[in-house]
Write a protein that holds these residues in place. Sequence first.
Motif, PDB file in Angstrom:
ATOM      1  N   ALA A  85       0.819  -1.258   0.295  1.00 51.55           N
ATOM      2  CA  ALA A  85      -0.094  -0.088  -0.452  1.00 51.55           C
ATOM      3  C   ALA A  85       0.569   1.055   0.054  1.00 51.55           C
ATOM      4  O   ALA A  85       1.819   1.202   0.395  1.00 51.55           O
ATOM      5  CB  ALA A  85      -1.049   0.009   0.946  1.00 51.55           C
ATOM      6  N   ARG A  86       0.200   2.044  -0.902  1.00 52.21           N
ATOM      7  CA  ARG A  86       1.412   3.131  -0.714  1.00 52.21           C
ATOM      8  C   ARG A  86       1.650   4.513   0.517  1.00 52.21           C
ATOM      9  O   ARG A  86       3.039   4.469   0.520  1.00 52.21           O
ATOM     10  CB  ARG A  86       0.336   4.459  -1.467  1.00 52.21           C
ATOM     11  CG  ARG A  86       1.217   5.797  -1.651  1.00 52.21           C
ATOM     12  CD  ARG A  86       0.670   6.427  -2.989  1.00 52.21           C
ATOM     13  NE  ARG A  86       0.476   5.913  -3.999  1.00 52.21           N
ATOM     14  CZ  ARG A  86      -0.494   6.570  -5.435  1.00 52.21           C
ATOM     15  NH1 ARG A  86      -0.315   7.640  -4.954  1.00 52.21           N
ATOM     16  NH2 ARG A  86      -0.568   6.196  -6.758  1.00 52.21           N
TER      17      ARG A  86
ATOM     18  N   HIS B 209       2.421   2.300   3.312  1.00 53.45           N
ATOM     19  CA  HIS B 209       2.863   1.568   3.635  1.00 53.45           C
ATOM     20  C   HIS B 209       4.393   1.527   3.430  1.00 53.45           C
ATOM     21  O   HIS B 209       5.496   1.763   3.501  1.00 53.45           O
ATOM     22  CB  HIS B 209       2.872  -0.001   3.984  1.00 53.45           C
ATOM     23  CG  HIS B 209       4.062  -0.976   4.314  1.00 53.45           C
ATOM     24  ND1 HIS B 209       3.053  -2.643   3.999  1.00 53.45           N
ATOM     25  CD2 HIS B 209       4.205  -0.705   4.819  1.00 53.45           C
ATOM     26  CE1 HIS B 209       4.270  -2.919   5.104  1.00 53.45           C
ATOM     27  NE2 HIS B 209       5.151  -2.407   5.108  1.00 53.45           N
TER      28      HIS B 209
END
Length: 366
Positions: free
Chosen positions: A320-321, A323
């Motif tokens: 995920a971005r 993350h």
Amino acid sequence: MTANGRTSTAPDVADVVALGESMVTFLPSRPGRLADVPSFDRAIGGAESNVACVLAAAGHSVRWVGRAGADGFGDHLVEAIGGYGVDVRAVRRDPARPTGIYFRTAGDRSTDAHEVAYYRAGSAASAMSVDTMDLDAIRSGRILHLSGITPALSADCLGLTRELTARRPGRPLVSFDVNHRPGLWRDAAHGHGPEVLLELARGADLVFVGDDEARDAWGLDGPEAVRAALPEPELLVVKQGATGATAFHGASGPSGADQVTSVPALRVDVVAAVGAGDAFAAGFLSATLRDLPVRDRLRHGHLMAAAALTVPGDLATPPARDHADRLAALDDTAWGRLRLGPGWTQDGERPGDRTGEGADEEVRTP
């Protein structure tokens, strides 16, 4: 109408347009020689479409442009790539030429411990040319991503790549992954691979090249030697395998000297060394679209490569971005401690929250 008289099928602007051959891949059901493997699982493979799929999975608008046969394998290819959220409206279907396929063993493609059998000669993709492709659709991205595989396929493919890397006002930012494949050039009558790839790379704005392929293709040893041979691209990224990657970018004052940014690679529990180069390019391009600093672009490249290295196939679910952003923002010490294993992109843990003073010797996820 397009410049070649065809109606444009996808004129809207995408974040990235990737052009190149994609093939149906057959992966072995068990280790062993191709002669001994009893069955294969079907997948897709292609450097440019891999980049497109990773970028689309990461939330970008992406268009893949290519040619596939008007056959069942072509149907599967277009449907599978489109399933990642990639726009495939500009893909041409060829009723006279087949979709390329290949078989490979389970060994590491980066070593001799593998076999690959290609059935791509005379494929639909080899007929890509200035006259058969929609140039408006190809140029309709903020970034146009190409690789050195396409010009190796045929003289027409080389002519198309030369057209797209010609420096003209108003063109998109041109990204070029050298992807030197000596086997493709061995029987090519339309050019000498190393010379052609150097010519095309000089026309790009952003170039990715491995230090090993620069050594094999051009006899260049080290990132500085590669930059000396490729002064034209605004940004040159030299990938150094497990060591890391070095970027040459911009100019620092009247001397015109490059800024040089190096980022060490992550420690990764490797499942299969396939697809990492394409994933690195996708991570770097994703961060480029977001105008992140060059250091963070390199780090996002390493993170996407780590995602690919920790799954069996070419394509992995990207982190995920938020993350990835947390990991890319770690200080140098914490970045050096980070180690990633299978499943890390799906892990809810935030390793970046466990760094800093008093952190463990190694930050590992999951």
